[in-house]
Design a protein around this motif. Structure first.
Motif, PDB file in Angstrom:
ATOM      1  N   ASP A 196      -8.908  12.812   5.393  1.00 39.19           N
ATOM      2  CA  ASP A 196      -8.960  12.193   6.713  1.00 39.19           C
ATOM      3  C   ASP A 196      -8.125  10.925   6.794  1.00 39.19           C
ATOM      4  N   ALA A 197      -8.065  10.166   5.714  1.00 37.87           N
ATOM      5  CA  ALA A 197      -7.329   8.893   5.741  1.00 37.87           C
ATOM      6  C   ALA A 197      -6.735   8.634   4.375  1.00 37.87           C
ATOM      7  N   SER A 198      -5.616   7.922   4.374  1.00 38.88           N
ATOM      8  CA  SER A 198      -4.932   7.635   3.108  1.00 38.88           C
ATOM      9  C   SER A 198      -5.465   6.379   2.454  1.00 38.88           C
ATOM     10  N   MET A 199      -6.344   5.671   3.118  1.00 34.27           N
ATOM     11  CA  MET A 199      -6.822   4.397   2.588  1.00 34.27           C
ATOM     12  C   MET A 199      -8.338   4.345   2.657  1.00 34.27           C
ATOM     13  N   PRO A 200      -9.028   4.415   1.529  1.00 35.21           N
ATOM     14  CA  PRO A 200     -10.493   4.277   1.552  1.00 35.21           C
ATOM     15  C   PRO A 200     -10.887   2.838   1.881  1.00 35.21           C
ATOM     16  N   LEU A 201     -11.996   2.665   2.542  1.00 37.22           N
ATOM     17  CA  LEU A 201     -12.476   1.341   2.936  1.00 37.22           C
ATOM     18  C   LEU A 201     -13.372   0.785   1.834  1.00 37.22           C
ATOM     19  N   LEU A 202     -12.956  -0.369   1.303  1.00 34.16           N
ATOM     20  CA  LEU A 202     -13.708  -1.006   0.225  1.00 34.16           C
ATOM     21  C   LEU A 202     -13.985  -2.452   0.609  1.00 34.16           C
ATOM     22  N   GLY A 203     -15.044  -2.992   0.064  1.00 33.05           N
ATOM     23  CA  GLY A 203     -15.329  -4.409   0.214  1.00 33.05           C
ATOM     24  C   GLY A 203     -15.373  -4.872   1.654  1.00 33.05           C
ATOM     25  N   LYS A 263       3.749   3.983   4.197  1.00 30.21           N
ATOM     26  CA  LYS A 263       2.629   3.868   3.266  1.00 30.21           C
ATOM     27  C   LYS A 263       1.432   3.355   4.051  1.00 30.21           C
ATOM     28  N   PRO A 264       0.595   4.259   4.528  1.00 32.03           N
ATOM     29  CA  PRO A 264      -0.512   3.859   5.402  1.00 32.03           C
ATOM     30  C   PRO A 264      -1.478   2.878   4.756  1.00 32.03           C
TER      31      PRO A 264
END
Length: 817
Positions: free
Chosen positions: A208-215, A237-238
């Protein structure tokens, strides 16, 4: 019988009647069409194409024929898969013509909406497998079904159920991937806004997305990173932190700006100032203790930009190096410090050098405990002793072992490099090998050693022979010589008195005095006092007993030549006239190898080969004997005393009648054609030995076509094999011909046999050619005498005429180079 035949004929007549009637009915049906076909089937509107739809010239139709048409392949596939309106309970099992009527005219609607309850407007969309809800239930059919077939009728099976197939331009997210165009994951069919409370979207899923949400990113509103609901960011580079203007990098134009932010930063950290960069893992350059205290920009300066700082220590610490050019093999212009020194300190103590890989000599045992300077001596950091030997094999190459085991007779050491590890366990390990593993002991006292302990020596205690002591007071095994006398300690040589050398074991076997090892065919000991180095026994000598030649067992004083007194001096039948080198003719087997042609001044050939020795040598003393023919053969009467004693000038040893022609020994040797002529052709008047003159012209005057203009020495150009071809060299007369003149025949220039000197000028021969060239074409040519202005000796072609110079002009009038 008549009644049966009558009934049969009546039956045949009825069959024929009804058969003709049916045929007539079919012909009547296909002869007149019920009406034109629709535009979709207009291609089949012909009498000869009825069976494309009908079965075997009948009115019957088959669903298979309809569905086999390429225009209906999708319908056929959907029915087979149980999908769509035609696979529903309302249509399944019905014939196509029940809804789709034909022969109603070109413009007739073939889709069959009138056959359905409610028609197109009242169609139950759930029968197609997709119930319409929300806004879709009130949407006009034409808003979604916009494609038409070749008749111009709307088609209803080409639409994709994916929301994005209709709403791609309306979605603000700029999604392109088909799976991302499934709008129902977030939106409902009733309204676009607001979105669903529970979204079928996971930002941590790479699908679904190239960037996981952290912190801290987990609590950030979507619109803060995705302004105007732009979920597909334009950046390639998303997951880059600088997307959509989130975090402006302070490292632009620098090496740090070319790397991902997460190399140093993380949303799990409290602030951006908190960093966690693993320099060893990311760059394979361990900072060490000292370098970790330095700020990043102290090495990665802004002046470097995107370039990397050199990893070489010497770039920063060049002034700290005191080695000069000593370690240039590890890097130039300055040596690579990390070869020896650890990166980042904390001290410069050289503990990083890998001796095994850098020098192919692994330091073990005692060597591993030594400091570098113990072996590599020097007065300054640039002075490290360099070794060029192989330390794994050449222990004595090191200064510490250069003269190990030295004594008075061996001031440079008793053993060789190759022997060190035969006695010691390892390089750097002084432990002695024991038993059979010690090759030095094996080489000395083993069966094939320098002093094998066998027979009576086997039981002698070591201390009886090895009485010496080393500097530590222990028994020394290296000072004793491996011979029987052993410096006067063992067996005195009272018989030979050292005339056969010091090495008793050359002949004798250890532990016994029998001379079992002496071999007369091998060289004598180098320190023996005899006259020769060897005297192999051959032939009859092998049968003699030792006492026959050595009657008093004085072996070194025995004579070594055949003619010596005590050997064969009394046997010399030649009375000494042939010298004392008997072995030149005689061998030990009794054979005579004398060869008259290789060992005497008088060579035998011809008839001499069959003559017995005694015919020339009446006595076995053989000498003296005459060496010329006249000494054995007086001049025959036929010569009448005219030819002297030089028989060999005319005769050979093959036979007296084989007389050599005098021409072969005179100054006129017969060759070629002359060798086939009879003597009388030249020597006439019965005077065969009188001279006839050596000049060719004496006999060939009538053959001289040159009229004596080229001297009487015909042999300067011609050979005795043939007059032609001649080998005259034109350069000998001072004229090296040029161009085509080198290839033309002599008579082209030297006509009428005139071979005297001619003029080399072109006009001398080509005057007539110049006259023939005019006057019609070139009126001035007959008077032109400078041929080389236009022509060259290679070709007449190329002249321009009219007095104009030609590019091919030779420029020199002489044909001689």
């Amino acid at each position: 019988m008549r009644a049966f035949v009558g009934r049969a004929l009546a039956l045949v007549a009825l069959v024929a009647l009804f058969g003709l009637r049916d045929r007539s009915t079919a012909d009547e049906f296909f002869g007149s069409s019920p009406g034109p076909l629709t535009a979709s089937h207009a291609a089949f509107d012909a009498k000869d194409k009825c069976n494309e739809c009908h079965i075997s010239d009948s009115k019957e139709l088959a669903n298979d024929k309809c569905l086999s048409c390429h225009d209906h392949e999708k319908v056929k596939t959907r029915i087979a898969n149980g999908r769509g309106f035609h696979a529903s309970s309302l249509v399944k099992g019905k014939k196509c013509e029940a809804c789709h009527h034909e022969h109603k005219g070109r413009s007739y609607d073939l889709l069959g909406w009138p056959s359905l309850k409610g028609g197109e407007k009242g169609f139950d969309h759930e029968l197609a497998g997709w119930p319409l809800k929300g806004k879709h239930a009130t949407t006009e059919c034409g808003d979604c079904h916009k494609t038409k077939d070749k008749q111009g009728l709307k088609t209803f099976m080409t639409n994709d159920r994916l929301c994005g197939s209709c709403h791609a331009k309306e979605q603000p997210h700029k999604f392109v991937r088909k799976d991302m165009l499934a709008c129902e994951r977030c939106h409902g069919e009733s309204v676009w806004k607001p979105a669903k409370q529970v979204l079928q979207f996971n930002h941590d899923d790479r699908k679904d997305a190239s960037m996981p949400l952290l912190g801290s990113h987990k609590d950030t509103a979507c619109l803060k990173c995705h302004p105007k609901n732009l979920f597909k960011l334009p950046n390639p580079k998303p997951d880059l932190c600088g997307n959509s203007g989130c975090h402006k990098s302070p490292h632009d134009g620098h090496l740090f700006g070319t790397r991902s932010c997460e190399w140093c930063h993380s949303p799990t950290f409290k602030t951006l100032k908190q960093q966690n960069f693993d320099h060893s893992e990311r760059t394979r350059f361990d900072l060490g203790v000292a370098h970790r205290k330095i700020k990043c920009y102290d090495c990665h300066t802004k002046a470097l930009g995107e370039a990397r700082p050199s990893r070489a220590c010497e770039q920063c610490h060049a002034k700290d190096s005191h080695h000069g050019e000593r370690f240039s093999e590890f890097g130039t212009p300055a040596p690579k410090c990390e070869t020896c020194h650890p990166s980042g300190g904390p001290k410069w103590v050289p503990n990083n050098f890998n001796h095994a890989t850098r020098t192919r000599f692994e330091l073990k045992f005692k060597h591993a405990e030594l400091a570098c300077r113990s072996c590599h001596r020097g007065k300054s950091p640039s002075d490290f002793e360099r070794f060029t030997f192989d330390p794994t094999k050449e222990c004595m190459g090191c200064h510490a072992h250069a003269k190990v085991h030295k004594d008075d007779e061996h001031p440079n050491g008793k053993y060789k490099n190759s022997q060190c590890l035969q006695c010691h366990m390892h390089a750097g390990d002084p432990t002695m090998r024991t038993g059979k593993d010690n090759r030095i002991v094996g080489d000395a006292h083993g069966p094939n050693g320098t002093f094998p302990l066998i027979k009576k020596h086997k039981d002698v205690p070591c201390a009886n022979c090895h009485t010496g002591r080393d500097s530590r007071g222990k028994t020394s095994f290296s000072g004793l010589k491996p011979d029987c006398n052993a410096a006067g300690q063992c067996h005195e040589d009272s018989l030979h008195r050292a005339t056969l050398g010091d090495r008793c074991l050359t002949c004798h076997v250890a532990g016994t005095w029998d001379a079992l090892k002496f071999d007369h065919d091998k060289p004598f000991p180098k320190d023996a006092k005899g006259k020769v180095e060897s005297f192999p026994l051959k032939g009859e000598h092998k049968k003699n007993k030792c006492e026959s030649c050595h009657p008093e067992r004085k072996f070194a004083e025995a004579p070594t030549t055949c003619a010596s007194s005590g050997c064969h001096k009394e046997d010399d039948a030649h009375k000494g006239r042939l010298g004392d080198k008997c072995q030149q003719c005689h061998v030990e087997t009794g054979d005579n190898i004398f060869n008259h042609n290789t060992m005497a001044a008088f060579k035998l050939d011809g008839k001499h080969l069959t003559v017995r020795c005694a015919d020339c040598h009446p006595s076995v003393t053989f000498k003296p004997r005459p060496a010329d023919c006249f000494g054995c053969h007086p001049e025959p009467a036929v010569h009448k005393g005219q030819y002297g004693t030089g028989c060999a000038q005319c005769h050979t040893t093959r036979t007296w009648e084989d007389v050599k022609p005098l021409h072969d020994v005179g100054d006129f040797s017969l060759k070629g054609m002359h060798d086939n002529l009879s003597c009388e052709r030249c020597h006439r008047d019965n005077r065969p030995l009188a001279g006839a003159g050596n000049l060719c012209i004496n006999c060939h005057r009538q053959d001289d076509i040159h009229n004596n203009s080229l001297s009487p020495r015909c042999g300067e150009c011609h050979t005795q094999w043939s007059f032609a071809p001649a080998k005259f060299d034109h350069t000998r007369v001072g004229c090296n011909l040029t161009g085509l003149h080198r290839t033309i025949a002599c008579f082209d220039c030297h006509r009428n046999g005139n071979f005297a000197g001619l003029s080399p000028m072109c006009v001398s021969c080509h005057r007539d050619d110049a006259k023939r060239a005019g006057p019609e074409k070139e009126p001035t040519h007959p008077t032109a005498v400078a041929c080389a202005n236009c022509h060259n000796p290679n070709s007449w072609l190329g002249a321009l005429g009219n007095g104009m110079a030609s590019p091919a002009a030779f420029g020199r009038e002489s044909v001689c180079r």
